[in-house]
Design an enzyme around this catalytic site. Structure first.
Site, short mmCIF file in Angstrom:
data_model
loop_
_atom_site.label_atom_id
_atom_site.label_comp_id
_atom_site.label_asym_id
_atom_site.label_seq_id
_atom_site.Cartn_x
_atom_site.Cartn_y
_atom_site.Cartn_z
N GLU A 85 -43.53 35.37 59.86
CA GLU A 85 -43.19 34.51 58.73
C GLU A 85 -43.67 33.07 58.89
OE1 GLU A 85 -41.93 35.32 55.89
OE2 GLU A 85 -41.42 37.40 56.30
N SER A 355 18.34 61.24 38.49
CA SER A 355 19.42 61.29 39.48
C SER A 355 19.05 60.67 40.82
CB SER A 355 19.84 62.75 39.71
OG SER A 355 20.46 63.27 38.55
#
Length: 706
Positions: A85, A355
């Site tokens: 690069e 319940s």
């Protein structure tokens, strides 16, 4: 004059050049510095969720990146990127005139743009600070920012920013995630040829990825290795060896397991509510989050939810939560059968509890009142309470029933009668302590008839009071949370709320064990010690099992997201059986096969069953305290806690003359032979304080016993 003019001209030109230089320097220093917002160098980073053993549970990100220090990147990997690069990276000040000139020359020869001249610093400036529009102004800004970056940061810092920032394809950002994606290892373990492959990718990640074209990827990697050799990073012999290594097209992808989707969403919810961290902050901030999930329970619950055979119909939905009631840590969560991220999380949806509410609304408060105990007798009759007349599910009524039996059989009439006796305000104030706030004030609350209901998480939390010696614990899903720098920013600090006494918590544990062994909770099977309560709503559109083991407390709801005409769940047997199936995914150990009674509490006595006595015999006897006595004998029950009450019967009237406990014999002293009475035995249950059926009436046998 000519010489003087030339001197003045040169002086003017020098002044102009100097002025231009000053202007450029000013632009670099001022404009470039202004353009650098250091916050933009703080990159989006992946957050990780771990269990308490350090196992990775999930990754959360917008960009899948884990920032690493440049010192953790091997030098041969750094060299690969520099070689391909920006080979003069360590010599220039942000721009490389030679590279720009070479690129311009080649562009002119080709008649088009064929080579870029951007340095690593320029690429960092472009990727972090600028848009991707191709204008002269943007390029100028890029140069200015690059030169300013070089003034502000060291070469190592710039290279570190660059390697952590760039995109490597397939969702991987930064060198660390790229290393894991392509090679399944940390960046510090990369070899030279692996580093060269990664260096080949940023130019065109999808084009050079080995997963897309392995031959092209190999050619590109070999080019990078050749460039490294050309610039002295490798010898010719090393280059040939590395170029001969093969590549793999397999990627080491990580995908979050859908079994954890509900848990992940609950983590995000708690992070925002407790730690003020938004979902976006979690997805970009690089947090490490430790959660108390139990992998076995979580995966087992998910698998069971995928099995349609565990549900009474395809449209029936479900939700499940399990809490470690000693700590409050949530061990498992499932928000639906096919739960999707950010979808409807049914763990947090309020439902009618039926319940399942009775232990917290009726029986726990009754025990705490001191006026009732587990064997207190309750009224089991259909009574009209100003227009409200609850009925038992089976339509049968016993007149009286013990609390223990009422809990096991889920008797509606007894629960409402007791709720009424306690008083609505008294009972609902206790429900608040259980973490179940009540907006309603009618007797229907005793049966779960509520305006809004409760979530499975709330129901499970309420039951921790029974499982945890009377202390309700607040559930949590985040054990610890750390920022990207490893600093702890929060940890669980669960609240313990004392709700009922340890004694009554233990009584409720025993009563709810009976529900599972002989009551409404017998569906399914498990060897884990289990106590709990079932619940269904009118029309059976919601069905529950809420229960606990020696370690965990949980709730499992089944029902419909919306009311469906003429549809109902057959019974609470489905959630009860599924709750047990999930438990069976955990290995048994000594602690899980039985509840352990806390110290300083009394155990619940076994119920007393009164048997009928039909063989009472009475005979005269010289044994006893009188001159003439009557000896009574009968066959006693094996339960020696029964008290046998002795009655004399005369002219149809009976009078109690004595009692004996646990024996089948009694002597009536000092009787008149010429005025003998008949006798009768009535068994008495000291637990329920009730009498059984009278025995046969026995006449005194004149024959003597000695």
């Amino acid at each position: 004059m000519r010489i003087k003019r030339k001197i003045l001209l040169w002086m003017a030109m020098l002044s102009a050049v100097f002025g231009l230089g000053v202007a450029i320097y000013f632009a670099v220093v001022v404009i470039g510095t202004v353009a650098i917002d250091e916050k933009q160098l703080v990159m989006n980073e992946t957050s990780h969720i771990y269990d308490t053993d350090g196992e990775l549970i999930a990754k959360l990100f917008q960009e899948d990146r884990e920032v690493v220090d440049i010192n953790d990147v091997p030098s041969h990997v750094q060299n690969a990127f520099v070689a391909i690069e920006d080979v003069r990276f360590y010599n220039h000040q942000g721009i490389d005139p030679r590279a720009i000139g070479r690129a311009l020359y080649r562009d002119i020869l080709a008649g088009a743009r064929v080579e870029g001249g951007s340095t690593i610093t320029q690429q960092l400036a472009k990727n972090v600070f600028l848009t991707h529009d191709k204008t002269l102004l943007r390029k100028t800004k890029e140069v200015l920012i690059a030169m300013s970056l070089e003034r502000k940061y060291s070469k190592d810092e710039i290279l570190g920013f660059y390697l952590n920032n760039i995109y490597f394809g397939h969702g991987a950002y930064g060198i660390q995630q790229a290393s894991r994606l392509y090679f399944g290892k940390d960046v510090g373990e990369l070899t030279v040829d692996e580093g060269a492959l990664l260096a080949s990718l940023p130019k065109a990640p999808s084009h050079y990825s080995p997963a897309n074209d392995i031959e092209r990827a190999e050619q590109r990697r070999n080019t990078v290795l050749a460039v490294m050799e050309r610039h002295g990073f490798l010898t010719a012999e090393e280059t040939v060896a590395y170029q001969g290594r093969s590549l793999s097209e397999d990627l080491q992808r990580y995908e979050n397991n859908p079994a954890y989707f509900t848990y992940i969403d609950m983590v995000l919810q708690e992070a925002e509510e407790k730690y003020n961290l938004t979902s976006r902050e979690i997805h970009t901030g690089g947090y490490d989050i430790v959660v108390p999930v139990d992998e076995e329970l979580q995966l087992e619950a998910y698998d069971m939810f995928q099995d349609s055979g565990n549900f009474p119909g395809n449209v029936v939905e479900g939700a499940y939560v399990m809490i470690d009631h000693h700590t409050g840590g949530v061990a498992a969560l499932q928000g639906g059968r096919e739960y999707v991220r950010h979808g409807l999380n049914r763990v947090n949806v309020k439902r009618q509890p039926g319940s399942a509410i009775k232990p917290a609304a009726v029986y726990g408060p009754a025990l705490e009142s001191g006026s009732y105990h587990p064997y207190s007798m309750l009224v089991d009759e259909q009574i009209d309470y100003d227009g409200y007349s609850p009925a038992n599910f089976n339509g049968e009524y016993q007149g009286e029933i013990s609390m223990a039996e009422a809990v096991a059989q889920s008797t509606n009439t007894a629960a409402v009668w007791l709720f009424n006796e306690l008083g609505v305000n008294y009972a609902t104030s206790w429900m608040e302590d259980f973490g179940l706030p009540v907006e309603d004030d009618g007797l229907a609350v005793a049966l779960g008839g509520l305006s809004t209901g409760y979530t499975p998480l709330e129901m499970a939390s309420a039951y921790t009071a029974f499982a945890n010696e009377g202390n309700r614990v607040e559930p949590y899903v985040i054990e610890e949370i750390y920022d990207r720098n490893g600093q702890q920013i929060g940890e669980a600090d669960p609240e313990l709320n004392e709700v009922i006494s340890p004694q009554n918590a233990w009584y409720m544990t025993r009563l709810l064990e009976n529900v599972v062994t002989e009551g409404t909770g017998t569906a399914g099977a498990t060897e884990h010690a289990l106590a709990g309560k079932t619940g269904t709503t009118t029309g059976a559109r919601d069905a529950w099992f809420v229960g606990f083991t020696p370690k965990w407390t949980g709730a499992l709801w089944m029902g419909y997201d919306e009311a469906v005409e003429e549809e109902s769940i057959a019974s609470s047997s489905y959630p009860t059986a599924l709750f047990k199936k999930i438990l069976n995914g955990k290995d048994l150990d000594r602690e899980s096969i039985a509840f352990h009674k806390p110290e300083d509490v009394k155990d619940l006595e076994e119920p007393i069953q009164l048997a009928n006595i039909g063989d009472l015999n009475a005979s005269l006897s010289l044994r006893g305290g009188g001159l003439l006595n009557v000896n009574l004998s009968w066959t006693p029950s094996q339960d020696d806690r029964i008290i046998y009450q002795v009655y004399e019967v005369k002219n149809g009237e009976s009078e109690k003359v004595g009692e004996v406990e646990g024996k089948g014999e009694y002597t009536v002293d000092g009787v008149n032979m010429f005025s003998l009475d008949d006798y009768m035995i009535v068994p008495y249950n000291p637990l329920t304080e009730t009498e059984g059926e009278p025995s046969n009436v026995a006449e005194v046998n004149i024959g003597f016993s000695f």
